[in-house]
Design an enzyme around this catalytic site. Structure first.
Site, PDB file in Angstrom:
ATOM      1  N   CYS A   1       0.788  -1.235  -0.135  1.00  0.00           N
ATOM      2  CA  CYS A   1      -0.193  -0.020  -0.079  1.00  0.00           C
ATOM      3  C   CYS A   1       0.921   1.165  -0.060  1.00  0.00           C
ATOM      4  O   CYS A   1       0.321   2.271  -0.602  1.00  0.00           O
ATOM      5  CB  CYS A   1      -0.823   0.058   1.167  1.00  0.00           C
ATOM      6  SG  CYS A   1      -2.353  -0.960   0.715  1.00  0.00           S
TER       7      CYS A   1
ATOM      8  N   ASP B   1     -15.534  -4.877 -24.674  1.00  0.00           N
ATOM      9  CA  ASP B   1     -16.029  -6.161 -24.088  1.00  0.00           C
ATOM     10  C   ASP B   1     -17.499  -5.868 -23.813  1.00  0.00           C
ATOM     11  O   ASP B   1     -18.401  -6.808 -24.053  1.00  0.00           O
ATOM     12  CB  ASP B   1     -15.530  -6.541 -22.924  1.00  0.00           C
ATOM     13  CG  ASP B   1     -14.232  -7.356 -23.040  1.00  0.00           C
ATOM     14  OD1 ASP B   1     -13.928  -7.765 -24.386  1.00  0.00           O
ATOM     15  OD2 ASP B   1     -13.388  -7.228 -22.225  1.00  0.00           O
TER      16      ASP B   1
END
Ligand SMILES: Cc1cc2nc3c(=O)[nH]c(=O)nc-3n(C[C@H](O)[C@H](O)[C@H](O)COP(=O)(O)OP(=O)(O)OC[C@H]3O[C@@H](n4cnc5c(N)ncnc54)[C@H](O)[C@@H]3O)c2cc1C
Length: 777
Positions: free
Chosen positions: A441, A514
């Protein structure tokens, strides 16, 4: 105390340099942005020099209206028919890539000198630390009634070349007499007139028409032609013009113009069929409107170091610059000469050194041609002429062009370490910190940078987005309206172009593909982005540009950006997880092809080979620009149209290439296919690059599917064959359309803006062979 501070700073420098040397990768953080506006004769030299010797830590960006910039010295030869397009144009796309820089195909409209950004006509503002302008000039049309509407200015040259094509066609087809006026009798006007005359004569003769039907008039405001050249050269051209039947009007400033008539100051009127304008030059207005010091003709006033007299962080060279202390005529020769000192001074400024003065020479060699492979040379009071002079000029010009179009392959390693002097002490601290950045992170882009970068973005608002970016939380909450089902997809890839704005557009468009291929309507998107390590300011700029491009596409599609994740890494990448909505019974699948259907493809293929070639500087700039245009075109309208014509099956072309996606459809539909190689639409240049053996790194994996081809040995001999394996980014839709509807469907797709749509094959009954694909030539 002072000594201590200095030695502490030295330690920080040493630490930073040793870290960067240790890193020794091409991913050196960006510290400064050098932006070049205009791809004129001086900037091509800057690009070449920075390519030969890059300054690590400097990001170079060229912004130019034209992808191919004309070399003025060869333009008359091009018009006369002695050279082809590529002989006389420098490919700015390839040259920028050679320089390790980015090429933005935009027209600059202004500068924000306070915040140091460049405003463009088709993209967000581009930030700079150091700016250089080399945008040339245009003939003065102001003050002549009707000139702007009715005359054809010879500059900008590329705009003229388009008009020239039309004029050429007109001259071939014209019956009876025709009169062409050229206004401006400097070297440009005289040379272009003689070149046009030569070409028209040749064209009309070969078309069996009377070459003498076309008359030429040359208008000069001054008492003589070629006022800035020596007497011997002038006398030669007076003779040539006379022999070639050109009527010369001296002391005749043109004061008004209509499409078929011009009037001189003395009140004389002339009926003409075309008016070409090659008079004294003036500059564009945006530099003065932005606040730069300019002269009366709107040229940017510069010092001996080529720096703006008002803004030292802005340089200017070529026609657009007006050297305060050394005024010179507007000529390509001076623009070329300024390239070297300009490159040197930009480099010095970037390294924290003072720029050096430049003293332009007074005399220069002038080579002016007469259109028929004959030229006149002059320098000072000396002059010589003949066909040999033309061959000499041709040799010089071709040598000049070779420097920019035959680019050597450079080693990447030199870009790895940051030179001392490039960065301020605070920046050095940041560089040290970059090298120590955490993973996990800790690799996230900081909240402040992220907040600033995203603050200007306005995602579309949708009622079915209950919690999104308008009200940020841990996650987005989205409603699926009753009666609808959700279509979900995810895609992410690293940048194939150096332009984060265009890359943002392509990535978003690719991800939406898509959803459209399934027949869905995009609803929401989550972004996943990686920005190359860099100082905060540069990370923020890259992120802003990339997300601005992406958001334009998502907003246009009606997809709300509801969140995302951004981290720093070694290279720029972006992807989206997109949700779409669809009626359950309307889902378009890969399966469902029916024997007798036609195979329809909505976009040309070839992005894989073209971008592989671009990385090797082997693709022409115009091919890449055309491929990018295709990649940012949405499949939305195409999908809607295909659904309207009861398409039986559909998919979008991406990384597996045409054959890979086709095989997926065949397997799901249990049919055979006949593919017409000759009917396939290819992007411009794709056949050339494949013929040169350049393919994408993914190609070998895609080629494994060749086992699906029944007549492999025969098909493999065709030079276009490798393109059926070429991986596509943001490719078109591949659909199986009922035969009785295919013609109408294709006509509609073309009218919707998919001009390369084609029937590329037929669906056959299953043969139960292991090789369901047959290729026709
Ligand atoms: C017919 C003709 C023949 C000539 N022959 C000769 C010759 O033989 N020898 C000679 O020395 N001179 C010649 N000249 C003069 C010569 O063309 C100019 O002096 C020369 O081109 C100036 O070079 P430059 O580098 O300043 O700009 P240019 O070569 O004009 O380049 C300007 C560049 O900036 C780009 N640009 C412009 N505006 C913008 C914008 N707003 N945003 C982004 N990009 C922009 C353009 O696309 C172009 O790439 C001729 C001129 C003419 C008209």
């Amino acid at each position: 105390m002072q000594f201590r501070a200095a030695s502490a700073q030295n330690c920080a420098y040493k630490l930073a340099w040793s870290i960067l040397e240790f890193m020794n990768t091409p991913d050196t953080p960006i510290i400064k942005d050098l932006v070049l506006v205009g791809g004129g004769h001086s900037h091509v030299a800057v690009l070449k020099r920075f390519g030969m010797k890059p300054v690590p830590g400097v990001r170079l960006t060229l912004i130019c209206r034209d992808v191919h910039t004309p070399y003025s010295g060869m333009l008359p030869g091009f018009v006369a028919g002695h050279y082809g397009f590529d002989d006389v144009h420098i490919d700015l796309g390839a040259l920028s890539r050679f320089a390790g820089g980015r090429f933005y195909n935009s027209s600059v409209t202004g500068l924000d000198l306070l915040n140091r950004t460049v405003q463009c006509d088709n993209r967000p503002a581009v930030p700079y630390d150091l700016l250089s302008i080399n945008t040339g000039s245009a003939p003065q049309l102001d003050g002549v009634t009707g000139a702007a509407e009715s005359a054809v200015p010879v500059k900008p040259i590329n705009a003229f070349l388009q008009r020239w094509e039309a004029l050429r066609q007109r001259a071939i087809a014209h019956d009876g007499p025709m009169r062409i006026a050229v206004v401006g009798a400097g070297a440009g006007g005289v040379e272009i007139l003689l070149s046009i005359q030569h070409r028209m004569k040749t064209l009309r003769q070969s078309a069996g028409r009377n070459a003498g039907d076309i008359a030429f008039d040359l208008f000069s405001a001054s008492s003589e032609i070629l006022p800035t050249h020596n007497d011997r050269m002038r006398a030669t051209f007076v003779n040539v013009l006379q022999q070639r039947g050109v009527t010369v009007h001296t002391h005749s400033p043109v004061v008004s113009v209509t499409p078929s008539r011009l009037r001189t100051e003395a009140g004389k009127e002339f009926d003409v069929d075309e008016i070409l304008w090659v008079t004294g030059a003036s500059g564009q207005h945006w530099p003065s409107e932005s606040g730069l010091d300019v002269d009366k003709q709107h040229f940017i006033k510069v010092t001996n170091t080529l720096q703006s007299t008002s803004h030292p962080e802005v340089f200017a060279a070529g026609d657009v610059a007006s050297m305060e202390n050394y005024p010179r005529p507007k000529s390509g020769v001076f623009a070329v000469r300024q390239g070297k000192p300009l490159a040197r001074n930009l480099r010095r400024m970037l390294l924290g050194k003072s720029p050096k003065p430049f003293y332009p020479q007074k005399q220069f060699l002038s080579l002016v041609s007469t259109g028929d492979k004959y030229a006149v040379a002059s320098r000072g009071s000396w002059s010589v002429r003949g066909h040999l002079v033309w061959r000499w000029k041709d040799w010089i010009d071709r040598g000049f062009m070779r420097k920019f179009n035959d680019l050597p392959i450079m080693e990447e390693k030199v870009r790895s370490t940051i030179p001392r002097g490039l960065a301020r002490a605070d920046v050095i601290k940041e560089i040290s910190a970059i090298a120590m950045r955490c993973g996990g992170c800790g690799a996230k882009v900081g909240a402040t940078v992220l907040g600033r970068a995203l603050s200007g973005l306005k995602p579309v608002e949708r009622a079915d987005v209950l919690i999104g970016l308008h009200e940020p939380d841990d996650a987005a909450v989205v409603e699926v309206p009753p009666g609808k089902v959700m279509v979900q997809t995810v895609d992410s890839f690293r940048a194939m172009v150096d332009d984060p704005y265009i890359f943002g557009k392509i990535s978003a468009n690719h991800s939406l593909g898509d959803i459209y291929a399934m027949g869905g309507e995009p609803q929401t998107a989550l972004a996943i982005a990686t920005i190359p390590f860099g100082i905060e300011e540069k990370v923020e700029h890259t992120l802003t540009q990339m997300m601005a491009g992406a958001l334009e596409v998502l907003n246009d599609a009606g997809a709300a950006l509801v969140g995302g994740h951004t981290s720093e890494g070694t290279e720029l990448s972006l992807g989206f997880s997109v949700n779409g909505l669809i009626d359950r019974e309307k889902v378009m699948r890969k399966g469902g092809m029916k024997p007798g259907d036609y195979l329809v493809l909505t976009k040309a293929i070839g992005t894989g080979t073209l971008f592989a070639a671009d990385m090797r500087h082997k693709a022409k700039g115009r091919w890449i620009i055309a491929a990018l245009e295709s990649m940012v075109q949405s499949n939305r309208l195409g999908a809607e149209c295909l659904m309207k014509y009861d398409t039986h099956a559909c998919t979008d072309l991406t990384g597996f290439g045409l054959l890979g996606h086709l095989v997926e459809m065949i397997r799901a539909s249990e049919v055979d296919i006949e593919l017409d190689l000759h009917a396939l639409p290819f992007l411009d240049g794709a056949e050339d690059t494949v013929r040169d053996g350049i393919v994408s790194s993914l190609q070998p994996q895609n080629v494994r599917l060749r086992r699906a081809i029944a007549n492999l040995e025969e098909a493999g001999k065709d030079l276009r064959f490798p393109l059926i394996f070429d991986p596509q980014t943001a490719g078109g839709l591949l659909a199986s359309v009922p035969a009785d509807k295919a013609t109408e469907c294709i006509a509609e797709l073309i009218s919707l803006g998919y001009p390369r749509t084609a029937i590329i094959g037929r669906v056959l009954s299953p043969s139960n062979r292991l090789e369901p694909v047959t290729i026709r030539f």
